[in-house]
Design an enzyme around this catalytic site. Structure first.
Site, PDB file in Angstrom:
ATOM      1  N   ASP A  60       0.835  -1.199   0.000  1.00 59.02           N
ATOM      2  CA  ASP A  60       0.000   0.000   0.000  1.00 59.02           C
ATOM      3  C   ASP A  60       0.872   1.252   0.000  1.00 59.02           C
ATOM      4  O   ASP A  60       2.074   1.190   0.290  1.00 59.02           O
ATOM      5  CB  ASP A  60      -0.988   0.008   1.162  1.00 59.02           C
ATOM      6  CG  ASP A  60      -0.410  -0.574   2.430  1.00 59.02           C
ATOM      7  OD1 ASP A  60      -1.119  -1.269   3.155  1.00 59.02           O
ATOM      8  OD2 ASP A  60       0.788  -0.318   2.687  1.00 59.02           O
ATOM      9  N   ASP A  62       1.239   4.878   1.548  1.00 57.60           N
ATOM     10  CA  ASP A  62       0.821   5.812   2.587  1.00 57.60           C
ATOM     11  C   ASP A  62       1.472   7.166   2.353  1.00 57.60           C
ATOM     12  O   ASP A  62       2.616   7.266   1.907  1.00 57.60           O
ATOM     13  CB  ASP A  62       1.208   5.284   3.970  1.00 57.60           C
ATOM     14  CG  ASP A  62       0.509   3.968   4.292  1.00 57.60           C
ATOM     15  OD1 ASP A  62      -0.562   3.714   3.707  1.00 57.60           O
ATOM     16  OD2 ASP A  62       1.046   3.194   5.101  1.00 57.60           O
ATOM     17  N   ASP A 133       9.364   3.087  13.552  1.00 62.24           N
ATOM     18  CA  ASP A 133       9.980   1.952  14.260  1.00 62.24           C
ATOM     19  C   ASP A 133      11.421   1.670  13.844  1.00 62.24           C
ATOM     20  O   ASP A 133      12.322   1.664  14.661  1.00 62.24           O
ATOM     21  CB  ASP A 133       9.110   0.689  14.122  1.00 62.24           C
ATOM     22  CG  ASP A 133       8.781   0.326  12.677  1.00 62.24           C
ATOM     23  OD1 ASP A 133       9.071   1.123  11.770  1.00 62.24           O
ATOM     24  OD2 ASP A 133       8.232  -0.772  12.455  1.00 62.24           O
TER      25      ASP A 133
HETATM   26  P1  ATP Z   1       4.037  -3.636   5.336  1.00 62.93           P
HETATM   27  O1  ATP Z   1       2.663  -3.037   5.408  1.00 62.93           O
HETATM   28  O2  ATP Z   1       4.529  -3.916   3.974  1.00 62.93           O
HETATM   29  O3  ATP Z   1       4.249  -4.757   6.296  1.00 62.93           O
HETATM   30  P2  ATP Z   1       4.780  -1.090   6.397  1.00 62.93           P
HETATM   31  O4  ATP Z   1       6.122  -0.485   6.616  1.00 62.93           O
HETATM   32  O5  ATP Z   1       3.835  -0.357   5.506  1.00 62.93           O
HETATM   33  O6  ATP Z   1       5.058  -2.543   5.871  1.00 62.93           O
HETATM   34  P3  ATP Z   1       2.783  -0.884   8.435  1.00 62.93           P
HETATM   35  O7  ATP Z   1       2.520  -1.816   9.566  1.00 62.93           O
HETATM   36  O8  ATP Z   1       1.762  -0.743   7.358  1.00 62.93           O
HETATM   37  O9  ATP Z   1       4.168  -1.336   7.819  1.00 62.93           O
HETATM   38  O10 ATP Z   1       3.097   0.529   9.070  1.00 62.93           O
HETATM   39  C1  ATP Z   1       3.313   1.692   8.290  1.00 62.93           C
HETATM   40  C2  ATP Z   1       4.453   2.539   8.862  1.00 62.93           C
HETATM   41  O11 ATP Z   1       4.099   2.998  10.171  1.00 62.93           O
HETATM   42  C3  ATP Z   1       5.767   1.785   9.036  1.00 62.93           C
HETATM   43  O12 ATP Z   1       6.536   1.825   7.864  1.00 62.93           O
HETATM   44  C4  ATP Z   1       6.424   2.528  10.167  1.00 62.93           C
HETATM   45  O13 ATP Z   1       7.093   3.668   9.709  1.00 62.93           O
HETATM   46  C5  ATP Z   1       5.249   2.981  11.016  1.00 62.93           C
HETATM   47  N1  ATP Z   1       4.956   2.060  12.140  1.00 62.93           N
HETATM   48  C6  ATP Z   1       4.126   0.985  12.114  1.00 62.93           C
HETATM   49  N2  ATP Z   1       4.074   0.386  13.309  1.00 62.93           N
HETATM   50  C7  ATP Z   1       4.874   1.089  14.132  1.00 62.93           C
HETATM   51  C8  ATP Z   1       5.239   0.981  15.514  1.00 62.93           C
HETATM   52  N3  ATP Z   1       4.767  -0.004  16.278  1.00 62.93           N
HETATM   53  N4  ATP Z   1       6.082   1.924  16.014  1.00 62.93           N
HETATM   54  C9  ATP Z   1       6.553   2.909  15.249  1.00 62.93           C
HETATM   55  N5  ATP Z   1       6.256   3.067  13.954  1.00 62.93           N
HETATM   56  C10 ATP Z   1       5.439   2.175  13.393  1.00 62.93           C
HETATM   57 MG    MG Z   2       1.738  -1.005   5.253  1.00 64.50          MG
END
Ligand code: ATP
Ligand code: MG
Length: 429
Positions: A60, A62, A133
């Site tokens: 996705d 964002d 994170d």
């Molecule tokens: P994917 O969705 O492909 O697993 P993603 O990086 O998009 O990877 P998400 O869980 O959708 O992961 O979260 C989006 C963003 O929000 C992350 O890239 C990170 O920067 C931030 N994020 C998510 N969870 C946390 C957390 N627990 N603490 C700090 N930042 C976070």
């Molecule tokens: Mg994501």
């Protein structure tokens, strides 16, 4: 190497990185452009930037901006504000696609007024990068000049193929223990190493994960179990003794029993192959695989003494006191499916089978699992268990005998005055 919040960002101009606009979802581009044209900062953030830099297709897209939720809403007719604590904008597009737009924010400080916590804790782009994170998840792609903005050293970590927490790992894990899980998720998925302090602090703080909400842990596990990368994920979780933390007694047993762990990893490889092929693996199948090596162990150890194997499994699940909360339906499904699978395996060994089980609601899932275990893939079409059984026991006399007996029983029941009670019992099972 600790990342502090005072550094100037490292900016990579368009000519120095591979992210091209044609790799970005056209609707996400529309959102970015409209924000930018309206005078706001508009960045592609998080997993999308990471995946594009790694040459992967993002799940996705964002967006982060300095526009406030109310301002975002005014710009997009198809915008819905969600979330109570932190308001996010969802811009909806055709086919159910959603582009999530968040205003830059910071981690709430301990010194904040209690009132401030309840409201939005908006921040600067830098603060937004530092609340994330891991460094490779904290990169921004700026639609204003197509550059990548890096406040936290994420570009270098991508180059070095390593996962590094943003800030002091102990502090960040204590704020949110799920970050330990996420470190392991991205390291194992990408086959990255884990930076030394980021890793060492997991050893120290891993038990904290058991204090996170059980339903949140379940949501996290869902993401990994069906990701197509469950094998490296569980291997790494086990190497940090995290299975014992999230799955209680069950995880400890699996982690500490070499045979169980190798059996599990072998099964997960099959699961991953099926998930990646898009074989439509259900949650029940995935979780049944996860618990099968342990269930086999329990049944081997205590099954022959237990009158009711299904009850034995239910009791053992309870006794494991898992911090992760599996919805009750899922737990029941897993127990029923694995009970039948165990009878199938036993049937293949002995030539005797309880054919009644083929009528149970969980039989088809058990047959799929049987197929995965026996052949390493999901056998579509014919019932793989029946097929295998008949190949091994061509006259399958037992099958016929039980059918005859069952017919007799049924006839007896029909004429019996206990008929209502008996069929009621059957339905209640
Ligand atoms: P994917 O969705 O492909 O697993 P993603 O990086 O998009 O990877 P998400 O869980 O959708 O992961 O979260 C989006 C963003 O929000 C992350 O890239 C990170 O920067 C931030 N994020 C998510 N969870 C946390 C957390 N627990 N603490 C700090 N930042 C976070
Ligand atoms: Mg994501």
């Amino acid at each position: 190497m600790m990342k502090t919040g005072t550094s100037e960002p490292h900016i990579l101009p368009r000519s120095a990185h591979p992210i091209s606009r044609k790799d970005i979802d056209p609707d996400a581009l529309k959102v970015l452009y409209r924000l930018h044209r309206s005078g706001f900062k508009a960045y592609l953030v998080g997993g999308a930037v990471r995946d594009l830099l790694l040459g992967k297709k993002p799940k996705d897209f964002d967006v982060a901006t300095d526009a406030r939720p109310g301002q975002i809403k005014k710009l997009f007719a198809n915008c819905f504000l969600i979330g109570r604590r932190f308001r996010l904008a969802h811009i909806r597009f055709k086919g159910g696609k959603i582009i999530e737009v968040a205003t830059f924010r910071r981690e709430p400080h301990e010194l904040d007024e209690p009132e401030a916590d309840k409201n939005n804790t908006f921040g600067t782009p830098m603060e937004d990068a530092f609340r994330r994170d891991i460094t490779i998840n904290a990169l921004f792609y700026d639609i204003g000049n197509f550059s990548i903005i890096d406040y936290v050293g994420g570009l270098e970590d991508i180059r070095q193929r390593r996962v590094c927490i943003v800030g002091d790992p102990s502090v960040r894990y204590t704020e949110d223990p799920v970050r330990m899980w996420r470190v392991i998720r991205y390291a194992s998925r990408q086959n990255f190493s884990i930076e030394e302090e980021t890793a060492r602090a997991i050893e120290i703080h891993r038990e904290l994960l058991a204090t996170s909400s059980g339903s949140r842990l379940f949501e996290e596990l869902n993401k990994d179990i069906l990701s197509g990368f469950s094998t490296p994920f569980f291997r790494m979780m086990a190497s940090y003794h995290m299975l014992g933390v999230i799955l209680g007694g069950i995880g400890k047993k699996v982690e500490q029993t070499h045979g169980m762990m190798t059996a599990l990893l072998r099964l997960l490889e099959t699961l991953d192959a099926a998930s990646r092929k898009g074989d439509g693996v259900s949650q029940n199948i995935a979780y049944s695989i996860l618990f099968w090596p342990w269930v086999q162990g329990i049944l081997r150890e205590k099954g022959s003494l237990a009158g009711d194997r299904m009850k034995l499994l239910a009791d053992e699940f309870m006794a494991a006191s898992m911090p992760i909360i599996l919805p009750k339906v899922l737990r029941t499904n897993v127990i029923h499916t694995l009970y039948i699978l165990d009878r199938m395996m036993n049937g293949m060994r002995t030539g005797r089978m309880k054919w009644m089980l083929t009528k149970r609601a969980h039989y088809p899932d058990a047959a799929v699992l049987f197929s995965l275990l026996e052949y390493g893939h999901i056998n579509q079409g014919q019932d793989p268990f029946l097929h295998a059984f008949r190949m091994k026991y061509p006259d399958h006399a037992g099958e016929r005998k039980e059918k005859v007996q069952r017919k007799r029983r049924r006839r007896y029941r029909k004429s019996s005055k206990h008929q209502v009670e008996a069929s009621g019992r059957e339905a209640a099972r």
